[in-house]
Design an enzyme around this catalytic site. Sequence first.
Site, short mmCIF file in Angstrom:
data_model
loop_
_atom_site.label_atom_id
_atom_site.label_comp_id
_atom_site.label_asym_id
_atom_site.label_seq_id
_atom_site.Cartn_x
_atom_site.Cartn_y
_atom_site.Cartn_z
N LYS A 153 0.85 -1.20 0.00
CA LYS A 153 0.00 0.00 0.00
C LYS A 153 0.88 1.25 0.00
O LYS A 153 0.60 2.23 -0.69
CB LYS A 153 -0.92 0.00 1.23
N GLN A 172 -4.78 -1.57 9.66
CA GLN A 172 -4.61 -2.91 9.09
C GLN A 172 -5.15 -3.95 10.07
O GLN A 172 -4.82 -3.94 11.26
CB GLN A 172 -3.13 -3.16 8.78
N ASP A 212 -11.77 2.02 4.00
CA ASP A 212 -12.01 0.57 3.95
C ASP A 212 -13.51 0.26 3.88
O ASP A 212 -13.89 -0.86 3.56
CB ASP A 212 -11.51 -0.08 5.25
N1 GUN Z 1 -6.60 -7.07 6.32
C1 GUN Z 1 -6.85 -7.88 5.26
N2 GUN Z 1 -7.56 -7.21 4.33
C2 GUN Z 1 -7.74 -5.96 4.81
C3 GUN Z 1 -8.40 -4.81 4.28
O1 GUN Z 1 -8.98 -4.79 3.20
N3 GUN Z 1 -8.36 -3.72 5.09
C4 GUN Z 1 -7.77 -3.71 6.30
N4 GUN Z 1 -7.80 -2.60 7.02
N5 GUN Z 1 -7.16 -4.76 6.81
C5 GUN Z 1 -7.15 -5.88 6.06
#
Ligand code: GUN
Length: 279
Positions: A53, A97, A120
Site C-alpha cells: 500500500k 490494518q 475501507d
Molecule cells: N486485512 C486484510 N484485508 C484488509 C483490508 O482490506 N483492510 C484492512 N484494514 N485490513 C485488512
Amino acid sequence: METIIMDGKGLAKKMQDQMKEQVAALTAEGKTPGLCVILVGEDKASQVYVRNKEKQSEAMGMNSRVVRLAADISEADLLAEVEKQNQDDSMHGILVQLPLPKHIDEQKVLRAIRYEKDVDGFHPMNVGNFFLGNESALPCTPYGIMKILEEYNIALEGKKALVIGRSNIVGKPMSIMLLNENATVTIAHSRTKNLKELAKEADILVAAIGRGHFVTADFIKEGAVVIDVGMNRSAEGKLIGDVDTAGAMGIASHITPVPGGVGPMTITMLLQQTIDKAK
Ligand code: GUN
C-alpha cells in the site's frame, strides 16, 4: 470451452494510470491525497500488504504515511493515535490494518476512525449507508471484484451467484453488491450443507474461504464465472488461491488468477477512494 483469464493486474494498472492524473491535478491545487495506514505488531502477511500500500500510494504521487506500532500497545494508546490522524487535515484516508492483536477491541478501533476518512468502508456508519444503498465508502476487495466483472461485461441480472465466505471484509459486502446488480445470491460458509451441489448451480462463484485449492473442478458449473479471493501458501510456500485454477480451465468461462487477479484491484480501490476523499 476456452476459459478467459481475467487480468486484474492489467485493469489495476490501467486505472492507476488514470488516477495518477487525478493526483497530479489535486496536487496542483495544493490538495495532494494523503493515506495513513496504521499497522500494529509484526504479522508477516500484514507487513507485506502494508508495504505494498505504501509503495503504490507513493508511486501514485500521493502523500503516504505508515504508522508502525508495537504489538503490545494499549488500546487507549492506539485510539489516541487514530484520533491524532483524524485531526490531521493532510490525511484524507485512514486505514487500520487488520487483524489487530487479541487484547484490542477491533470494532472499537474501527469506530474511532472519523467515518469521512474511512477508506475501507468498515466504519458502522459506512456499513449502514452501504446496506441502505446510500453513498458510502465501500469495502475494497468486493468493490474491486465488481470492477473486474464490469470490465469483462459479465451480466449479473437474474444470475445465480454463490459467495463462499461470510466475512465482514469480503463475503457479506460482496453478497450485497451482487444483489444490488440483481443477481440471486446465496451465501455459503463452513456450516453449509451440500456446498458442492450449491456451487455446481452457480453462474457466478466467488471463493473467499481462505483454504488453498478448496474449490476443485467438480464444484464448477460449465460456463461459470469464477472469482478467486484466496491468498494462501501451499506446502511449498507458493502463493495459491482458494480455487484449483488449473482444474477449472476448460470448465469456467472466466476466472481470476492468483496472483494477478483480485489482489491488485483491492489496493487500487483503496487508492481511488482516498483520491475521492481528497476531492
Ligand atoms: N486485512 C486484510 N484485508 C484488509 C483490508 O482490506 N483492510 C484492512 N484494514 N485490513 C485488512
